[in-house]
Structure formats: C-alpha cells, structure tokens
Design an enzyme around this catalytic site. Structure first.
Site: not given
Length: 585
Positions: A158, A317, A319
């Site tokens: 992340s 990533d 998100d």
C-alpha cells in the site's frame, strides 16, 4: 560450519534465533545474493530478521524486504502461498478449480513475488489468473468477482515506505477474508514448518500446461466501465472547464485514471509527469501516501501553473485517494479523509435524492475511527449508518450481509484513512472510483459558482464544525512491539476519567467486547468482533480511540470533536490531543 540438515534436526521451529540464521545461511535453496546479505547483518539486525516468523494475519502479511523468517522474501511468500493452496484444496475440487487471481503493484520484487505465488498455487493444480503488469488492488477485487475465482492475492504494501512489501488475500466475494475464514487460513500457513523446503514447479511449465493464464485487457475494460457507472449527473450539469491535476505517486493508477477521465469527457487533466511512471523507490516523495500533505508538493506546483481547481493523488496500489483544493484565501489545502468522505457522501446522496434514485433502505458503512460527520449527513437524508471495525474487509462483510438479507441497499462506505467505495462490484476501497466522483462533484459545484472548499464550509455551518486528528508513534522491532503492547495494557488497567477537562463518559474495549459507563461501572456488550482497540467517549461529543496498526509498527491515536465554530473545534482538539498523549507517555 553446520550443514542445513544438522541444524534442521534440532527442530526447526524450536531452535534459537542464531541457529535459524545458520540454517538459512547453510541451506542450498537460499540464493547467494541473500546469503551475502545474511553475512553482512549485525547482531541486532540478525535478531530482528529471525526472532519470529513474519506474521500472517487476518489481512495477509507485510514487512521489510530482505532475507529472514521475519522479512518479505520469496521464501516467506512461498510459505504463505503454500498455506493458501492447501486451504483451497481442502475446500474441495469445486473450490480449487475456480482458481486464484493475482495482481501486483510497482514495488520492489512485486512481480517476482507474484510469480512465486503463481508457481506455488499452480503446483497444486489450481488455475491461476495473473495480471501481466502492475495493477491496482480494487481491480484485483473486481477481477475475483468477474472471473468467479475462489480467491485473490495482491502483492502490495500500500502506502508504506519503499523498503516494505506485502501480500493480501481475498475471498471469492472479492473482499479480504473476514475473521473466521482468515483464522482458518492462518492455521494452514502456520502449518507450513519450513519455507525453504518448498519446491514448486517452474512458471514456464505451469503456463504451458494452462494452469497459469495471463489476463488480457478485457478485465481492464470491464472494470473501467463499472467505474464509469458511478457518475451521478449529466455532462451538461458540470463545468467543462474544470482544471484537474492528478498524480498516482509512482503507482498503478496512472493509466486507468487518465483513461477514465478522458472517457468521461474531462479534457483539462494535467498529470504530474515526474510521478506517472511506476517507481519502486518513490523517488520524488518521502512517503507515497496521499494522507501526507507533503506528497502533494509536486501536484501543488503543477496546480499553481495551470490554475487548477482540484488536485488528486492515489497511493501505489490505488486503494486510497487524497484531494487538495483551494481554500478561501486561494491557497491549496489538503483535505482530510473525513472531509473528503463527507463531501463525496453529501454529493452522492443529494444527487440521488434529486434524481429520485435514493432508496428508502439505503445504508452507509463507516469505521469506528471515522468522524461522525458523515453519519450526521446520512441521517439527514434518511440513510441508515452502521459502524464497523477498522479495515475495509468489515465494510465488505456488511455489504455481503445486506445483499443476502435484502434489508439494506449499500450506498457508500468509507474510512478516515482515505478509503472510499461507491459501487460494490469492488469489495475493497477504490481510489479510482473515488477520483471520478470527487472530480464530478468539483465540476458540478463549479457550475454553481462554488469550490469544494465552499461546500465543505456550508456543511460545517449546517451540521457542526467537526474536527479530527491522528497521532501515531512508530516503534520498530521486538522491543517496539512490546512497548506498544504495554501502552494498551496500561490504558486498560488505568483508563483515564478526565481528558483536557472533559469527563470520560464511556470506555469501549473491543478486545473484551465491553462498553463501560464510567460513572456507574455498568457494563454492556459490544456486537462487533474482537479487536485490540480502545475507544473513549467524552462529554460534549468528543472522542478518542487507540489502535495498534495491523500492517505497520505503529500505535495510532485518533481524536475528534464537534463545536459551534471552527476556532473552538481547533482549540478543543489541540487540548485533548496534547493531554491524552501526555497520559500515554
């Protein structure tokens, strides 16, 4: 030097750290480059690399790169993959034949780890669907559902620093596993005693046999079409001159976001050239995290040059999404996750109400550390609200439950840490969906002569001046983990009764599943799953929460207030934060 077999005979799981280190150093499956790194380790580095096995938790695993049982490397990734494969095989042939979808981001060794997962899973006769290039976490979630796969894996850490990587596991619903199946999977992973003994088949062999299949652009196209469906208003209701600056912070969102905005008719999109290409070192930022205002530095430079209305950043990533807008002084200001969530939620609900598409049984899911600002807005629209534990898997679990029962229609899910979801075709936070709706809201309000900052001030005037902050302490290694555990233990044994002059009314211990009224000592049960979290409710609507991070060596402290003016809220928040951190320290 002892041979690997000599050391292994001592009992691999019970040997001392130094013997485990020697076992790795002697083993013929550890490549020479890793052995060179092992030889260079100091005694302290050796202890940290081998004092435990890198924990495979309920969300997967994450850690620093390097050799050792407590590090992310091909051997520990192979162990986790072996556990998953055994888990699926034991579910039966029908589950195993559905296969596993695998994606990876732009971090160091992400592509290597993805191939290790594919080889390990494929060796068990389980089909693998592998993205050929770096792809986002939300698209992996979407792909699991679209392909009807039994599970998904994404290789990512992340927004962590470049020395980290990780592995996240998804179930057949496209969501990270909820507690019970996650605990079952953990037992399978832990049952793999020696990661160095695993010998999967070669990638080329599995690909030739059809067990490893490379995904093509069809999934990308289907995903972007789904995201485009989150639009709420017609093009003629938006200001076509909206000036947008976007950066993926060297991650996976560059290609899908630019294509999406073009498809939706946004012509004035400027990308931060230095950050568009994947870069595992994240060389232009200290942290590739849109939560950090410093990550917007280059975007702000671009924004000043093109006189932008809105700046958007996504993490590696894709998100998490951050938004930066001009304030009442014309300067760019980075919005918090709570502020962005409230703005996007208000826009979504007001559009649905105007369009006649707001369902009577609509529901918002948010986490226990997310501001009540969004809950207040949702209630005004007649939308139900439920809190979940921190972690989007709990929001996804509730979406699944609401679909099965038919009791509620999911409208929005979010958490203060910059994670948002609109369309439940994805079962994790989706920065690409969030970018599109944030841009649309900015264009819609610009048509009305307002900025997003103006709208935020209107919401404060209507619903109250909510303010929140997050304070973190980082404690790495074995000693750090012990220190964080001691902080939680101390607060449980001696909970505060007054914080910054405000009486503590209730204390919630999610590990014990209890809510205690401080004045009377009355205890009631909480309905959420067990989690190592403490939350305190103070007089006047203030609150604070303590939570060790599940993915980083951090302990996080959340604080929130709501007063009648911005100045009162800022002052109250500062006093409460300062006092509580003195209690902790």
């Amino acid at each position: 030097m002892q041979t690997a077999d000599d050391i292994h005979k001592k009992g691999w799981n019970s040997v001392l750290t130094i013997d485990t280190y020697q076992y790795w150093l002697a083993h013929n499956k550890v490549d020479e480059q890793d052995k060179q790194l092992l030889r260079k380790m100091t005694e302290r580095e050796r202890e940290d690399a081998f004092y435990r096995t890198l924990e495979f938790g309920t969300g997967g695993m994450r850690g620093e790169l390097g050799p050792g049982t407590n590090r992310m490397n091909v051997y520990t990734v192979r162990k986790a993959s072996e556990g998953l494969a055994q888990f699926l095989v034991d579910k039966g042939a029908d589950a195993a034949k559905k296969g596993v979808a695998i994606a990876y981001d732009s971090r160091h060794q992400s592509d290597v780890f993805a191939r290790v997962v594919a080889e390990t899973v494929g060796t068990h006769g389980i089909p693998v669907y592998l993205f050929p290039t770096p792809h986002s976490t939300p698209e992996l979630s979407f792909a699991v559902r679209k392909l009807g796969a039994a599970a998904g894996i994404v290789i990512t850490a992340s927004h962590n620093p470049p020395e980290y990587n990780g592995l996240k596991v998804y179930g057949d619903d496209g969501a990270q596993l909820p507690p019970d199946p996650a605990e079952e999977l953990i037992t399978y992973v832990n049952a793999v005693e020696d990661e160095l003994s695993l010998q999967p088949k070669l990638f080329a062999e599995l690909q030739e046999s059809g067990l490893i299949r490379m995904l093509d652009s069809a999934i990308d196209q289907a995903y972007l079409q789904m995201v485009q469906n989150v639009e709420q208003c017609q093009a003629n209701e938006r200001d076509s001159e909206l000036q947008i600056v976007f950066t993926p912070l060297h991650g996976t969102a560059g290609r899908p976001v630019t294509k999406l905005l073009a498809n939706c008719g946004y012509e004035n999109v400027t990308t931060v050239a230095e950050q568009m290409q994947p870069d595992p070192n994240f060389s232009t930022v200290d942290l590739p995290n849109p939560e950090e205002p410093a990550a917007f530095k280059l975007a702000i430079d671009y924004g000043e040059r093109v006189n932008a209305d809105i700046l958007l950043a996504t993490d590696p990533d894709a998100d998490r999404m951050g938004v930066c807008v001009r304030n009442d002084k014309g300067k760019f200001t980075v919005l918090t996750g709570n502020q962005t969530g409230a703005l996007v939620l208000y826009y979504l609900l007001s559009q649905k109400k105007a369009n006649g598409t707001l369902p009577e049984n609509g529901i918002l899911y948010k986490t226990i550390v997310t501001s009540p600002f969004g809950e207040t807005i949702a209630n005004q629209f007649g939308v139900s609200v439920e809190d979940t534990l921190t972690g989007f898997k709990f929001i996804a679990e509730n979406i699944k439950r609401s679909e099965q029962s038919g009791q509620h229609t999911f409208l929005f899910g979010y958490e203060e840490s910059y994670g948002y979801l609109i369309d439940p075709a994805v079962r994790d936070k989706d920065a690409i969906q969030a970018v599109l709706l944030a841009v649309e809201a900015a264009a819609y309000y610009k048509k009305q002569g307002k900025t997003l900052y103006d709208v935020l001030q209107d919401l404060y005037a209507t619903y109250g001046h909510f303010r929140e902050t997050l304070h973190s302490i980082t404690r790495k290694g074995k000693e750090g983990a012990e220190e964080i555990a001691q902080i939680l233990r101390s607060l449980r044994e001696n909970p505060p009764t007054v914080i910054a002059g405000r009486e503590v009314l209730f204390a919630e211990d999610y590990n014990q599943g209890t809510r205690t009224e401080i004045a009377t000592g009355e205890v009631t049960a909480l309905t959420l799953p067990a989690s190592n979290v403490l939350k305190f409710y103070l007089a006047g609507g203030a609150w604070c929460c303590v939570r060790p991070s599940g993915t980083e060596p951090k302990c996080k402290f959340y604080f929130g207030v709501c007063e009648e003016s911005s100045e009162e809220s800022d002052s109250a928040l500062a006093r409460m934060t300062e006092h509580f951190m003195r209690i902790v320290q």
